[in-house]
Design an enzyme around this catalytic site. Sequence first.
Site, PDB file in Angstrom:
ATOM      1  N   SER A 148      33.954   2.829 -16.995  1.00 47.49           N
ATOM      2  CA  SER A 148      33.717   2.675 -18.437  1.00 47.49           C
ATOM      3  C   SER A 148      34.515   1.523 -19.035  1.00 47.49           C
ATOM      4  O   SER A 148      34.073   0.884 -19.989  1.00 47.49           O
ATOM      5  CB  SER A 148      34.050   3.979 -19.168  1.00 47.49           C
ATOM      6  OG  SER A 148      35.442   4.248 -19.072  1.00 47.49           O
ATOM      7  N   TYR A 168      25.824  15.643 -18.144  1.00 47.75           N
ATOM      8  CA  TYR A 168      26.521  14.445 -17.646  1.00 47.75           C
ATOM      9  C   TYR A 168      27.365  14.891 -16.466  1.00 47.75           C
ATOM     10  O   TYR A 168      28.462  15.420 -16.659  1.00 47.75           O
ATOM     11  CB  TYR A 168      27.400  13.904 -18.779  1.00 47.75           C
ATOM     12  CG  TYR A 168      28.093  12.577 -18.531  1.00 47.75           C
ATOM     13  CD1 TYR A 168      28.913  12.372 -17.431  1.00 47.75           C
ATOM     14  CD2 TYR A 168      27.942  11.532 -19.430  1.00 47.75           C
ATOM     15  CE1 TYR A 168      29.546  11.163 -17.230  1.00 47.75           C
ATOM     16  CE2 TYR A 168      28.585  10.311 -19.240  1.00 47.75           C
ATOM     17  CZ  TYR A 168      29.384  10.142 -18.137  1.00 47.75           C
ATOM     18  OH  TYR A 168      30.024   8.947 -17.938  1.00 47.75           O
ATOM     19  N   ASP A 189      42.956   4.429 -11.799  1.00 50.63           N
ATOM     20  CA  ASP A 189      42.457   4.754 -10.467  1.00 50.63           C
ATOM     21  C   ASP A 189      42.405   3.453  -9.697  1.00 50.63           C
ATOM     22  O   ASP A 189      41.658   2.552 -10.051  1.00 50.63           O
ATOM     23  CB  ASP A 189      41.029   5.326 -10.551  1.00 50.63           C
ATOM     24  CG  ASP A 189      41.018   6.825 -10.767  1.00 50.63           C
ATOM     25  OD1 ASP A 189      42.103   7.400 -10.993  1.00 50.63           O
ATOM     26  OD2 ASP A 189      39.928   7.415 -10.707  1.00 50.63           O
ATOM     27  N   ASP A 207      39.446   2.004 -14.149  1.00 54.65           N
ATOM     28  CA  ASP A 207      39.052   2.034 -12.746  1.00 54.65           C
ATOM     29  C   ASP A 207      39.242   0.625 -12.210  1.00 54.65           C
ATOM     30  O   ASP A 207      38.582  -0.304 -12.668  1.00 54.65           O
ATOM     31  CB  ASP A 207      37.603   2.501 -12.628  1.00 54.65           C
ATOM     32  CG  ASP A 207      37.424   3.879 -13.250  1.00 54.65           C
ATOM     33  OD1 ASP A 207      37.940   4.842 -12.667  1.00 54.65           O
ATOM     34  OD2 ASP A 207      36.810   3.982 -14.330  1.00 54.65           O
ATOM     35  N   ASP A 221      40.481   6.311 -18.231  1.00 50.09           N
ATOM     36  CA  ASP A 221      41.292   5.609 -17.238  1.00 50.09           C
ATOM     37  C   ASP A 221      40.788   4.173 -17.113  1.00 50.09           C
ATOM     38  O   ASP A 221      39.766   3.805 -17.700  1.00 50.09           O
ATOM     39  CB  ASP A 221      41.195   6.332 -15.888  1.00 50.09           C
ATOM     40  CG  ASP A 221      39.782   6.390 -15.335  1.00 50.09           C
ATOM     41  OD1 ASP A 221      38.853   5.903 -16.016  1.00 50.09           O
ATOM     42  OD2 ASP A 221      39.597   6.922 -14.238  1.00 50.09           O
ATOM     43  N   LYS A 255      26.336   8.484 -24.019  1.00 47.16           N
ATOM     44  CA  LYS A 255      27.356   9.194 -23.236  1.00 47.16           C
ATOM     45  C   LYS A 255      27.888  10.419 -23.990  1.00 47.16           C
ATOM     46  O   LYS A 255      28.085  11.487 -23.406  1.00 47.16           O
ATOM     47  CB  LYS A 255      28.522   8.253 -22.889  1.00 47.16           C
ATOM     48  CG  LYS A 255      28.199   7.318 -21.727  1.00 47.16           C
ATOM     49  CD  LYS A 255      29.333   6.337 -21.448  1.00 47.16           C
ATOM     50  CE  LYS A 255      30.487   6.999 -20.760  1.00 47.16           C
ATOM     51  NZ  LYS A 255      30.943   6.305 -19.545  1.00 47.16           N
TER      52      LYS A 255
HETATM   53  P1  ATP Z   1      35.672   7.583 -18.228  1.00 45.86           P
HETATM   54  O1  ATP Z   1      35.639   6.847 -19.512  1.00 45.86           O
HETATM   55  O2  ATP Z   1      35.676   9.051 -18.402  1.00 45.86           O
HETATM   56  O3  ATP Z   1      36.737   7.084 -17.286  1.00 45.86           O
HETATM   57  P2  ATP Z   1      33.883   6.411 -16.259  1.00 45.86           P
HETATM   58  O4  ATP Z   1      32.438   6.060 -16.335  1.00 45.86           O
HETATM   59  O5  ATP Z   1      34.827   5.282 -16.070  1.00 45.86           O
HETATM   60  O6  ATP Z   1      34.241   7.275 -17.538  1.00 45.86           O
HETATM   61  P3  ATP Z   1      35.157   7.612 -13.956  1.00 45.86           P
HETATM   62  O7  ATP Z   1      35.214   9.045 -13.599  1.00 45.86           O
HETATM   63  O8  ATP Z   1      36.421   6.931 -14.319  1.00 45.86           O
HETATM   64  O9  ATP Z   1      34.037   7.447 -15.083  1.00 45.86           O
HETATM   65  O10 ATP Z   1      34.490   6.890 -12.715  1.00 45.86           O
HETATM   66  C1  ATP Z   1      34.373   5.496 -12.665  1.00 45.86           C
HETATM   67  C2  ATP Z   1      33.374   5.087 -11.634  1.00 45.86           C
HETATM   68  O11 ATP Z   1      33.781   5.523 -10.348  1.00 45.86           O
HETATM   69  C3  ATP Z   1      32.009   5.693 -11.826  1.00 45.86           C
HETATM   70  O12 ATP Z   1      31.278   4.976 -12.756  1.00 45.86           O
HETATM   71  C4  ATP Z   1      31.459   5.601 -10.419  1.00 45.86           C
HETATM   72  O13 ATP Z   1      31.035   4.290 -10.153  1.00 45.86           O
HETATM   73  C5  ATP Z   1      32.666   5.881  -9.583  1.00 45.86           C
HETATM   74  N1  ATP Z   1      32.792   7.312  -9.237  1.00 45.86           N
HETATM   75  C6  ATP Z   1      33.657   8.203  -9.759  1.00 45.86           C
HETATM   76  N2  ATP Z   1      33.530   9.413  -9.207  1.00 45.86           N
HETATM   77  C7  ATP Z   1      32.558   9.294  -8.300  1.00 45.86           C
HETATM   78  C8  ATP Z   1      31.952  10.181  -7.367  1.00 45.86           C
HETATM   79  N3  ATP Z   1      32.305  11.462  -7.264  1.00 45.86           N
HETATM   80  N4  ATP Z   1      30.974   9.692  -6.578  1.00 45.86           N
HETATM   81  C9  ATP Z   1      30.594   8.404  -6.667  1.00 45.86           C
HETATM   82  N5  ATP Z   1      31.124   7.532  -7.503  1.00 45.86           N
HETATM   83  C10 ATP Z   1      32.084   7.946  -8.311  1.00 45.86           C
HETATM   84 MG    MG Z   2      36.883   5.553 -15.777  1.00 45.91          MG
END
Ligand code: ATP
Ligand code: MG
Length: 550
Positions: free
Chosen positions: A86, A221, A151, A99, A97, A212
């Site tokens: 995100s 979701y 992460d 990423d 977080d 979202k």
């Molecule tokens: P947030 O704002 O909650 O952090 P986000 O879209 O960044 O939302 P995250 O959980 O941080 O979600 O995950 C980031 C990315 O990591 C996802 O968009 C995906 O590409 C990958 N990812 C995370 N968990 C998984 C999973 N279990 N399997 C596959 N890909 C994953």
């Molecule tokens: Mg994230």
Amino acid sequence: MTTYGVTPPVSLANPTPKEVTLNDTLVQELKSRGSFENEAAARKRIEVLNTIQKLTEEFVYKVSKNKNMSEGMAKDAGGKIFTYGSYRLGVHGPGSDIDTLVVVPKHVTREDFFEVFGEILKKRPELEEMAPVPDAFVPIIKMEFDGIPIDLIYAKLDLPKVPRDLKLDDKNLLRNLDERDLRSLNGTRVTDEILTLVPKPTVFKHALRCIKIWAKRRAIYANVFGFPGGVAWAMLVARICQLYPNAVGAVIVDKFFHIYSQWSWPQPVLLKQIEDGPLQVRVWNPKLYPNDRLHKMPVITPAYPSMCATHNITASTQKIIIEEFKRGAEIMNQVVAGEKTWSDLLAKHNYFFRYKFYLCVVAATKDNYEEHLKWAGFIESRLRILVQKLEVVEGVSIVHPFFEIFAHSFKAKDNTKADELIAKYGTHDGDAVMKELDKIENPNKDEINAEDVPVHLTKMYIGLDINLNPKSDKKLDIQKPCSEFFTLCKGWATYKEESNFIQIKNVKVYDMPDDVYDEDETRPVKPSKRKKDPLKAQNKKRPKSEVAAA
Ligand code: ATP
Ligand code: MG
């Protein structure tokens, strides 16, 4: 003019004054729900990322020197961070977080990442928490750095150096990489490409923030449980942006619901034509691969090698998602007509009121928390298999997994009490047992006395819509799918009979524990009790669906 996507746009119309106003109210709604972070917080994230970039270079330099490279070569070896998720898409909230992907040259190994980089990070005063998970599907270091959850994943390229201006869009960079490196690179390659495929990134971000929030409020979701995840929702919104390149966010949201409620699935949602490439890896292709033909609502990632981001969707979750699209389309008609507001669109789901019967799958561990996370994570990742087994049982018309898990940890005085808790957890009776026990407030850290039995519990709910033919004398039989699921779970590579537990409970809607409801929600009441106390029942506001279920 640039054409975005696999077909020409539907409309090039610029927004009307009314649409601009509607979009202002959307942005206002997003703000009031705390979707955006403030400028200071945004600067902080940039600062932290700059530090991590410097540490990455320090890491690569150190490993290079350790491997006897000259000072000059070690300095040139570089190292570069990228983001995905995100934050990269620009739709993160204050609590999100970052990423982050650490890309290194070929002589820096994954072990170096966990050991050498791990040590460098540990020495930093900004590091508050750190949990390396080297044996995950995507190996990862989870940490909190200067107040921001991060992460960190790793990928090494088949290059002697990784300069600061390196880009990841060249698919030839993927040559000679192992599967884990490919997986790690994929997140950044996909998010980067999505952003190049939308006509107006700001419009895309506003619409995606709304979708979202909507998908979370409607409980749809969750990639693991058979719903779209973050990347899939992003691509679904991006495709609408391509079709209406000049529209504002509010219009994109409106079109989103109208288009997807009528989409002819399994026609795929594509952001561009699927590309071929240099690797011996599979690219999504339903003509070639029978498995790809099974995907019910395919949404395909644009970066080579293209994959289906929604392969987890089952027959039931598809029905549920499409119902939500239809609901969205109807409410948006009223929002556009000024009869409803964005908060009506974003109203909370009624999951724990809408079915008569639920299954509660409980994963429990009488051991340390780390062991429990592995066990519960395994069961969580297999829950869809139970859903699919239940879907084909005669008399079952919908199998609806809830999109979130619930977790608790307790100290029990003895094994009997621990077993009683495991047996009742997930039902209303479990609430009473939980009250008698001491909670482990912070399972990550808390020390436990040797004489206490630690019990960590995770529960997942599955709602069942049952539609047995009243003329038939057949009863619903879910024994077989459940026992097959037990066998599958107990076949886990590191399953231990004395500490790992799995149970599936039947829970009626009025036997749910309190924690599944918000404080302002009135719990469903058992029908017989309601009759005895009609006044009380009338005074309580109950959603229609719950009355129908009773
Ligand atoms: P947030 O704002 O909650 O952090 P986000 O879209 O960044 O939302 P995250 O959980 O941080 O979600 O995950 C980031 C990315 O990591 C996802 O968009 C995906 O590409 C990958 N990812 C995370 N968990 C998984 C999973 N279990 N399997 C596959 N890909 C994953
Ligand atoms: Mg994230």
